[in-house]
Design an enzyme around this catalytic site. Structure first.
Site, short mmCIF file in Angstrom:
data_model
loop_
_atom_site.label_atom_id
_atom_site.label_comp_id
_atom_site.label_asym_id
_atom_site.label_seq_id
_atom_site.Cartn_x
_atom_site.Cartn_y
_atom_site.Cartn_z
N LEU A 51 -9.77 4.37 3.30
CA LEU A 51 -8.72 3.97 3.55
C LEU A 51 -7.63 3.88 2.38
CD1 LEU A 51 -9.22 1.17 6.38
CD2 LEU A 51 -7.77 2.74 6.73
N SER A 110 -19.91 12.99 3.02
CA SER A 110 -18.76 13.51 3.59
C SER A 110 -19.17 15.12 4.12
CB SER A 110 -17.32 13.48 2.66
OG SER A 110 -16.48 14.32 3.28
#
Length: 345
Positions: free
Chosen positions: A67, A178
């Site tokens: 974020l 990721s």
């Protein structure tokens, strides 16, 4: 106060492109943190301290990495009641990430698909932002490798970032999961992971001697792992005395969102569709690790009951990402209170 305003703000933000809305929110939170407005808008979240990885957390509900990739809004997020904050992923050098558009909402599923690709301003700017923050709670700094670094040299990037962020971190997360950096998940393989963690633990000990403090390391893993892979990872964590593990990152699976708009976009899927897969990995990890390596559970938390389910599966702490985007700051307090209720029964 901000919690009560968020439903109105979300209605406007969700009319915008997902990444534009993300950047606007970060700018607003960053400004609020710098001016002190964040304290005036702060959410009332009860203290529920617990000690994990040798650190005392104000409460067990944290902000997940992703974020705030550059650590530019730490004080703004801190005012929302999180028990700990994790920022990044950061790489040695600044990089733009993948081409836009690269973030997509799937509101029917309570989900987001992103293929951001570790876009960030580089570790030097990241450290400046972290140093500028007034927040003094538990701060996790999440590190990765540059996209143009060959996978065979990935350890160089992690070691460089670890050295740069070490003095300013409460703990450091090693992000090898990721799906948006080519070949990154290869580092979850038994041989590759063993070599990487050996190098990082050696560096950690030398940095601990230099700075007079041991900063815990946590490994962030994917939900798309079979039982043998989870067992191998658990054994490697134990062998190298890694202090924590974060389960899990986003999934490549689209089984839960087939037929929905944007479902076929490339990237990692987060939110409700990853909840069960994340919990399954947490349960498997806990069966292998027991209490030797604490687990931070993340993936699909949209309610207090969801947070409690992560702890029931074996997590010691939880983190919010997609649920926070959909629900806003009210979710933080709801999760903290639900966990506290569960402990008193």
């Amino acid at each position: 106060m901000f919690s009560s305003l968020y439903p109105l703000a979300r209605a406007s933000l969700f009319k915008m492109d997902a990444e534009d809305a993300h950047h606007l929110t970060l700018r607003m939170l960053g400004a609020a943190g710098r001016t002190g407005l964040a304290r005036a808008l702060s959410s009332r979240v009860p203290d529920a301290p617990r000690t994990v990885m040798g650190l005392t957390f104000r409460n067990p509900v944290g902000l997940a990495a992703g974020l705030d990739k550059d650590g530019a809004a730490i004080d703004g997020f801190a005012a929302l009641g999180f028990g700990f904050i994790e920022v990044g992923t950061v790489t040695p050098r600044a990089q733009p990430g993948n081409p836009r558009p690269r973030m997509f909402r799937l509101p029917e599923a309570g989900a987001i698909i992103n293929r951001m690709g570790f876009n960030n301003s580089g570790v030097d700017q990241f450290v400046k932002n972290v140093q500028a923050a007034r927040y003094r709670g538990v701060l996790g700094l999440n590190i990765g490798k540059n996209a143009d670094t060959p996978i065979e040299r990935a350890a160089d990037d992690y070691l460089y970032c670890l050295e740069r962020v070490y003095p300013f971190a409460s703990y450091v997360t090693i992000n090898i999961s990721s799906p948006n950096t080519k070949n990154l998940r290869q580092l979850q393989g038994a041989g590759e992971l063993d070599a990487l963690l050996a190098a990082l633990k050696n560096k950690q000990q030398r940095l601990a001697d230099l700075h007079g403090k041991l900063v815990p390391l946590a490994l962030k893993i994917a939900p798309d792992l079979d039982d043998e892979q989870v067992k191998d990872i658990a054994a490697t964590l134990l062998r190298h005395n890694i202090e924590g593990v974060i389960a899990t990152n986003t999934t490549l699976s689209r089984d839960a969102v087939k037929g929905l708009p944007h479902a076929d976009e490339a990237g990692g899927l987060s939110g409700r569709p990853v909840f069960d897969a994340s919990n399954a990995v947490i349960r498997k990890l806990h069966a292998e690790l027991g209490d030797a390596v604490p687990i931070i559970g993340v993936g699909g938390i949209f309610s207090g009951d969801d947070a409690r389910a992560k702890l029931a599966a074996g997590a010691s702490l939880v983190q919010l990402y997609t649920g926070f985007i959909y629900r806003g700051p009210a979710l933080v307090a709801e999760c903290v209170k639900a966990i506290a209720r569960g402990q008193t029964r």
